[in-house]
Design a protein around this motif. Structure first.
Motif, PDB file in Angstrom:
ATOM      1  N   ALA A 385       5.205  64.426   5.045  1.00  0.00           N
ATOM      2  CA  ALA A 385       4.968  62.977   5.067  1.00  0.00           C
ATOM      3  C   ALA A 385       3.562  62.632   5.546  1.00  0.00           C
ATOM      4  N   VAL A 386       3.023  63.419   6.470  1.00  0.00           N
ATOM      5  CA  VAL A 386       1.717  63.076   7.054  1.00  0.00           C
ATOM      6  C   VAL A 386       0.567  63.850   6.411  1.00  0.00           C
ATOM      7  N   ARG A 387       0.861  64.668   5.416  1.00  0.00           N
ATOM      8  CA  ARG A 387      -0.204  65.452   4.779  1.00  0.00           C
ATOM      9  C   ARG A 387      -1.275  64.527   4.189  1.00  0.00           C
ATOM     10  N   ASP A 388      -2.508  64.766   4.564  1.00  0.00           N
ATOM     11  CA  ASP A 388      -3.678  64.000   4.098  1.00  0.00           C
ATOM     12  C   ASP A 388      -3.681  62.552   4.580  1.00  0.00           C
ATOM     13  N   ALA A 389      -2.830  62.218   5.537  1.00  0.00           N
ATOM     14  CA  ALA A 389      -2.779  60.834   6.025  1.00  0.00           C
ATOM     15  C   ALA A 389      -4.022  60.502   6.837  1.00  0.00           C
ATOM     16  N   GLU A 390      -4.517  59.285   6.625  1.00  0.00           N
ATOM     17  CA  GLU A 390      -5.657  58.791   7.412  1.00  0.00           C
ATOM     18  C   GLU A 390      -5.188  58.076   8.668  1.00  0.00           C
ATOM     19  N   VAL A 391      -3.905  57.740   8.711  1.00  0.00           N
ATOM     20  CA  VAL A 391      -3.268  57.223   9.928  1.00  0.00           C
ATOM     21  C   VAL A 391      -1.770  57.515   9.813  1.00  0.00           C
ATOM     22  N   ALA A 410      -2.067  67.928  13.296  1.00  0.00           N
ATOM     23  CA  ALA A 410      -3.521  67.853  13.100  1.00  0.00           C
ATOM     24  C   ALA A 410      -3.987  68.768  11.973  1.00  0.00           C
ATOM     25  N   LYS A 411      -3.248  69.848  11.700  1.00  0.00           N
ATOM     26  CA  LYS A 411      -3.629  70.798  10.654  1.00  0.00           C
ATOM     27  C   LYS A 411      -3.488  70.211   9.251  1.00  0.00           C
ATOM     28  N   VAL A 413      -3.138  66.472   8.545  1.00  0.00           N
ATOM     29  CA  VAL A 413      -3.608  65.099   8.331  1.00  0.00           C
ATOM     30  C   VAL A 413      -5.086  65.099   7.960  1.00  0.00           C
ATOM     31  N   ALA A 414      -5.527  63.997   7.341  1.00  0.00           N
ATOM     32  CA  ALA A 414      -6.954  63.838   7.050  1.00  0.00           C
ATOM     33  C   ALA A 414      -7.706  63.368   8.287  1.00  0.00           C
ATOM     34  N   GLU A 415      -7.060  62.509   9.074  1.00  0.00           N
ATOM     35  CA  GLU A 415      -7.660  61.979  10.299  1.00  0.00           C
ATOM     36  C   GLU A 415      -6.596  61.964  11.395  1.00  0.00           C
ATOM     37  N   THR A 416      -6.991  62.348  12.598  1.00  0.00           N
ATOM     38  CA  THR A 416      -6.029  62.398  13.706  1.00  0.00           C
ATOM     39  C   THR A 416      -5.933  61.032  14.380  1.00  0.00           C
ATOM     40  N   ARG A 417      -5.236  60.135  13.717  1.00  0.00           N
ATOM     41  CA  ARG A 417      -5.005  58.790  14.236  1.00  0.00           C
ATOM     42  C   ARG A 417      -3.504  58.516  14.182  1.00  0.00           C
ATOM     43  N   ILE A 418      -2.945  58.002  15.268  1.00  0.00           N
ATOM     44  CA  ILE A 418      -1.507  57.723  15.275  1.00  0.00           C
ATOM     45  C   ILE A 418      -1.227  56.395  15.964  1.00  0.00           C
ATOM     46  N   VAL A 419      -0.318  55.627  15.372  1.00  0.00           N
ATOM     47  CA  VAL A 419       0.193  54.400  15.974  1.00  0.00           C
ATOM     48  C   VAL A 419       1.634  54.667  16.390  1.00  0.00           C
ATOM     49  N   ASP A 420       1.877  54.618  17.677  1.00  0.00           N
ATOM     50  CA  ASP A 420       3.212  54.883  18.222  1.00  0.00           C
ATOM     51  C   ASP A 420       3.946  53.553  18.353  1.00  0.00           C
ATOM     52  N   GLY A 421       4.696  53.216  17.316  1.00  0.00           N
ATOM     53  CA  GLY A 421       5.374  51.920  17.286  1.00  0.00           C
ATOM     54  C   GLY A 421       6.570  51.834  18.203  1.00  0.00           C
ATOM     55  N   ARG A 422       6.962  52.939  18.817  1.00  0.00           N
ATOM     56  CA  ARG A 422       8.133  52.942  19.694  1.00  0.00           C
ATOM     57  C   ARG A 422       7.809  53.396  21.111  1.00  0.00           C
ATOM     58  N   ASN A 423       6.528  53.582  21.421  1.00  0.00           N
ATOM     59  CA  ASN A 423       6.142  54.080  22.747  1.00  0.00           C
ATOM     60  C   ASN A 423       6.957  55.319  23.122  1.00  0.00           C
ATOM     61  N   ALA A 424       7.075  56.218  22.143  1.00  0.00           N
ATOM     62  CA  ALA A 424       7.922  57.388  22.298  1.00  0.00           C
ATOM     63  C   ALA A 424       7.150  58.642  22.700  1.00  0.00           C
ATOM     64  N   LEU A 425       5.822  58.599  22.582  1.00  0.00           N
ATOM     65  CA  LEU A 425       4.997  59.775  22.815  1.00  0.00           C
ATOM     66  C   LEU A 425       4.244  59.674  24.142  1.00  0.00           C
ATOM     67  N   ASP A 426       3.742  60.812  24.597  1.00  0.00           N
ATOM     68  CA  ASP A 426       2.911  60.861  25.798  1.00  0.00           C
ATOM     69  C   ASP A 426       1.464  60.634  25.372  1.00  0.00           C
ATOM     70  N   PRO A 427       0.882  59.478  25.686  1.00  0.00           N
ATOM     71  CA  PRO A 427      -0.477  59.173  25.203  1.00  0.00           C
ATOM     72  C   PRO A 427      -1.519  60.193  25.645  1.00  0.00           C
ATOM     73  N   GLU A 428      -1.453  60.607  26.900  1.00  0.00           N
ATOM     74  CA  GLU A 428      -2.465  61.531  27.406  1.00  0.00           C
ATOM     75  C   GLU A 428      -2.405  62.868  26.683  1.00  0.00           C
ATOM     76  N   GLU A 432      -5.465  64.268  24.569  1.00  0.00           N
ATOM     77  CA  GLU A 432      -6.042  65.554  24.948  1.00  0.00           C
ATOM     78  C   GLU A 432      -6.130  66.507  23.761  1.00  0.00           C
ATOM     79  N   ARG A 433      -5.212  66.358  22.797  1.00  0.00           N
ATOM     80  CA  ARG A 433      -5.220  67.205  21.613  1.00  0.00           C
ATOM     81  C   ARG A 433      -6.105  66.649  20.507  1.00  0.00           C
ATOM     82  N   GLY A 434      -6.881  65.615  20.838  1.00  0.00           N
ATOM     83  CA  GLY A 434      -7.887  65.118  19.907  1.00  0.00           C
ATOM     84  C   GLY A 434      -7.472  63.941  19.053  1.00  0.00           C
TER      85      GLY A 434
END
Length: 443
Positions: A385-391, A410-411, A413-428, A432-434
């Protein structure tokens, strides 16, 4: 489990509520006949397959089919002859022409069953209905049933959480029955004997109060969700962190932390349509101002979807035209394949309409999503689903997404940009992983 009395039960309607209720009543030891006018649904259930995703339900279904306590039919005459107690479990969706509830399925059940009731019986409504419906149903049944007043009506609202339906049926946090009949109360106490013995509260009210319990609960929960999402709007403007704000509020036992998770907002087949129907009914009763606050509750919830889209658009330079977007989630919540009023699919569809190439993945809801939105692209894995995604947008908080490895994503996607619509991830961790990480209500 053995029922205290060998009452025979019919369950009228075998959607999410009805199929769950039928299987769980059989699990409690009752002989149960499920009825639906959809022959394909009856055939599926009779074969031991659940036509929707609900953890644990298929095992209960198969076990009770094999035990002979559960079977299914499309014949109302068979149900009328078989059962002592009939449960109305059909849907009450929002009407196409207004916010009011569509009661046509309830009315169809009553008009089909009542003329066949030739002996004393009890009819228990479980469908979520506007206050006043139960009294109308009771009058209609009394007028149509050959047994007349020997057929009595009660209303016992359901409190099922999708993903926990079996647990919430077998061990609910309360049982409410609306009735003015000692016989109906006795029948419900007999049916609920196992739960009552476990200390589960059993509450008897009038019909109107019972009808109000479910919609009042949903209105309160929707208000709590929208409150913290309103605080997310303020937090974004002020540079505050709504997650820390919600945590601080949760330590106040008058508030608590449940339903205080800021994010994309609520959806599904209950909260949105129930609060709108509640407002419509209040207007009919002449007390519309009492529930006018629910209009803003609904509006806040809808604004979260627009804000998620705005954040994603900002990350890719201000336009979706020609861009590639990966969407994680289609169901309105995890542990469900329900896409009714799904915020995730609404966001995906809107971004697609703005010119993006959108690919969606969900662990359980893909087939339902494809039928509802065939114009979107679908993948059968998160990485696809995220292959070549810019976001990337995380829009349903499945465990698979919460536990995702940012290095693996990251391997591809086209760009390492993510919108966490559920505040489910650890932002730091993700930063830290770029990754460029954005979420609703956080700096």
């Amino acid at each position: 489990m053995v029922a205290t009395q060998r009452l025979k039960l019919s369950v009228l309607g075998t959607g999410y509520l009805g199929a769950t209720h039928a299987a769980c009543m059989a699990e409690l030891g009752f002989d149960v006949l499920g009825l639906d006018v959809d022959r394909a649904k009856i055939d599926t259930l009779s074969a031991g397959r659940v036509p929707f995703y609900e953890p644990g339900l298929e095992e209960v279904l198969v076990r009770n089919l094999a035990a002979g306590r559960l079977r299914f039919t499309s014949d109302y005459a068979e149900a009328a002859e078989f059962a002592d107690v009939h449960f109305i479990c059909v849907g009450t969706p929002q009407r196409a022409d207004s916010n009011a509830a569509d009661l046509s399925y309830v009315d169809a059940v009553v008009d089909s069953l009542a003329p066949l009731l030739t002996r004393p019986a009890v009819v228990i409504g479980k469908s979520t209905v506007p206050v006043g419906t139960a009294a109308r149903v009771a009058a209609r049944i009394s007028a149509l049933a050959p047994a007349g007043s020997a057929v009595e009506v009660g209303w016992s609202p359901e409190f099922l959480r999708e993903g926990f339906g079996v647990q919430d049926t077998l061990a609910p946090n309360r049982i409410v029955i609306g009735t003015d009949s000692a016989r109906v109360e006795e029948v419900m106490r007999s049916i609920s004997a196992t739960q009552i013995a476990q200390g589960i509260p059993f509450m008897v009210t009038d019909l109107q109060t019972a009808e109000l319990v479910k919609v009042s609960a949903n209105a309160f929960l929707a208000t709590k969700i929208s409150f913290i999402n309103a605080m997310a709007e303020v937090s974004e403007a002020a540079g505050a962190d709504v997650i820390k704000l919600a945590e601080a509020l949760s330590y106040d036992d008058r508030i608590g932390g449940k339903f205080l998770g800021p994010g994309l907002g609520f959806g599904g087949g209950c909260l949105p349509k129930d609060i709108r129907a509640f407002m419509a009914r209040a207007d009919e009763l002449g007390v519309e101002p009492a529930l006018s606050f629910l209009r803003e509750v609904d509006a806040i919830n809808q604004r979260r979807r627009a804000r998620t889209i705005d954040i994603a658009r900002g990350l890719i330079g201000g336009s979706f035209a020609g861009r590639t977007v990966g969407v994680l989630g289609a169901a309105f919540k995890p542990n469900s394949d329900d896409i009714r009023d799904s915020p995730a699919l609404d966001v995906a569809q809107t971004i697609s309409s703005l010119g993006a190439h959108v690919t969606v993945y969900d662990p359980e809801a893909l087939e339902n999503a494809k039928r509802a939105h065939p114009d979107l692209n679908y993948a059968h894995s998160m990485l696809e689903a995220v292959r070549d995604a810019e976001v990337v947008l995380l829009l349903t908080e499945w465990a698979e997404f919460r536990d995702a490895d940012p290095d693996e994503l990251a391997k591809v996607v086209a760009e390492t940009r993510i919108v966490d619509g559920r505040n489910a991830l650890d932002p730091e961790h993700w930063r830290e992983r770029g990754w460029i990480y954005r979420a609703l209500g956080r700096p």
